[in-house]
Design a protein around this motif. Structure first.
Motif, short mmCIF file in Angstrom:
data_model
loop_
_atom_site.label_atom_id
_atom_site.label_comp_id
_atom_site.label_asym_id
_atom_site.label_seq_id
_atom_site.Cartn_x
_atom_site.Cartn_y
_atom_site.Cartn_z
N ARG A 7 0.90 -1.18 0.05
CA ARG A 7 0.09 0.04 0.12
C ARG A 7 1.02 1.28 0.05
NH1 ARG A 7 -2.99 0.79 5.27
NH2 ARG A 7 -0.94 1.03 6.17
N ASP A 8 1.79 1.25 0.74
CA ASP A 8 2.69 2.70 1.02
C ASP A 8 4.03 2.23 0.31
OD1 ASP A 8 0.52 3.33 2.55
OD2 ASP A 8 1.60 2.86 4.39
N ASP A 9 4.74 3.48 0.08
CA ASP A 9 6.21 3.43 -0.15
C ASP A 9 6.81 3.19 1.27
OD1 ASP A 9 5.71 3.64 -2.88
OD2 ASP A 9 6.22 5.91 -2.96
N TYR A 110 7.73 -3.86 -5.39
CA TYR A 110 8.48 -2.59 -5.10
C TYR A 110 9.61 -2.54 -6.28
CZ TYR A 110 5.89 -1.61 -1.04
OH TYR A 110 4.71 -1.28 -0.23
N ARG A 171 5.27 1.15 -6.55
CA ARG A 171 5.67 1.30 -5.17
C ARG A 171 7.33 1.39 -4.97
NH1 ARG A 171 0.89 2.39 -5.26
NH2 ARG A 171 -0.65 1.63 -3.81
N CYS A 227 4.41 7.24 3.22
CA CYS A 227 5.71 6.57 3.19
C CYS A 227 5.96 6.09 4.60
CB CYS A 227 6.87 7.36 2.58
SG CYS A 227 8.32 6.39 2.67
#
Length: 270
Positions: A7-9, A110, A171, A227
């Motif tokens: 979901r997040d960096d 990623y 990502r 992040c």
């Protein structure tokens, strides 16, 4: 972390060689305004390093063994390779089926990027290629190295370029090894000389230098989405403590390190 990954960096910053006591002193004195603004409660967490020098510590961290809280455990880990009998793998741990976290995050979609600093990331020989070789993309140049008085500024500029060139939906796992605290660091303190060498005071000045520029790194890392960020030291170093100097040794000044993790919200940084 199972909800965060995907979901997040992700941003991992190792402030290479940073001592815990110096980090705490500067934060409490208000000399780290940009870092302290993100530290939970404005304070560094005391932890124990997984190694006493850069190569060993980063090998451990890239396997999921981040610095351990300096209190009796066991302590659940954020990341762990799937390993039968692991007592530090818990419900919230992100478990990967790869030999290292970097590969595990690449398998999860990623883009993995390393911006190196100290010699173990310089790719100038076989040993200096091991750690950056884990990443899909790695960067090092002399301006990023320990001898450069503007190393962190150069690293941040490269990070800004890396983020700007990524597709919006991609990502990112960005790793930055900051060399500014590592010797030589005398040039960060006005009036210090090469002949006098490094000291706790020049070490502290180097941390203030990093703090002046880390806001740009945080802004770049969170420019596209939230992040999850880890900022820590990989090990400390001794400046004559009990007669000890340097690291790769078993003194408290080496094993005790500052650590913090937090979320950077998009658009909230400059």
């Amino acid at each position: 972390m199972g909800q965060v990954v995907g979901r997040d960096d992700l941003l991992l910053v190792t402030l290479d060689t940073l001592r815990f006591d110096v980090a705490v002193e500067l934060a409490e004195a208000g000399r780290l305004p940009n870092l302290a603004a993100h530290l939970p409660g404005g304070r560094w967490e005391e932890r124990h390093a997984p190694g006493s020098f850069t190569y060993a510590s980063h090998q451990a961290m890239f396997a999921g063994f981040l610095p351990t809280p300096a209190a009796p455990g066991p302590h659940p880990r954020l990341f762990a390779a799937r390993f039968e009998g692991s007592e530090s793998t818990a419900v919230g741990t992100y478990v990967f089926d790869a030999p290292d976290l970097v590969s595990g995050l690449a398998d999860a979609g990623y883009r993995t990027v390393c911006i190196g600093g100290v010699g173990f990331f310089n790719k100038r020989g076989a040993l200096g290629s091991v750690l950056p070789g884990m990443f899909q993309e790695s960067h090092w140049e002399p301006e990023f190295g320990v001898a450069s008085p503007t190393s962190f500024e150069a690293q941040v500029a490269r990070a800004e370029r890396v983020v700007a060139e990524l597709p919006a939906g991609q990502r990112l796992f960005l790793f930055v090894n900051v060399p500014s605290l590592h010797q030589p660091n005398w040039f960060h303190l006005p009036g210090a000389t090469r002949e006098a060498g490094d000291s706790r005071a020049t070490h502290a000045a180097a941390l203030e230098y990093v703090d002046r520029h880390i806001g740009r790194l945080f802004a770049a890392a969170s420019s596209r989405r939230r992040c999850f960020t880890i900022v820590c030291s990989d090990h400390g170093t001794a400046y004559g403590d009990d007669g000890w100097t340097g690291h790769r040794l078993g003194h408290e000044s080496v094993w005790t390190v500052p650590y913090a993790h937090f979320f950077l919200e998009p658009g909230a940084h400059r």
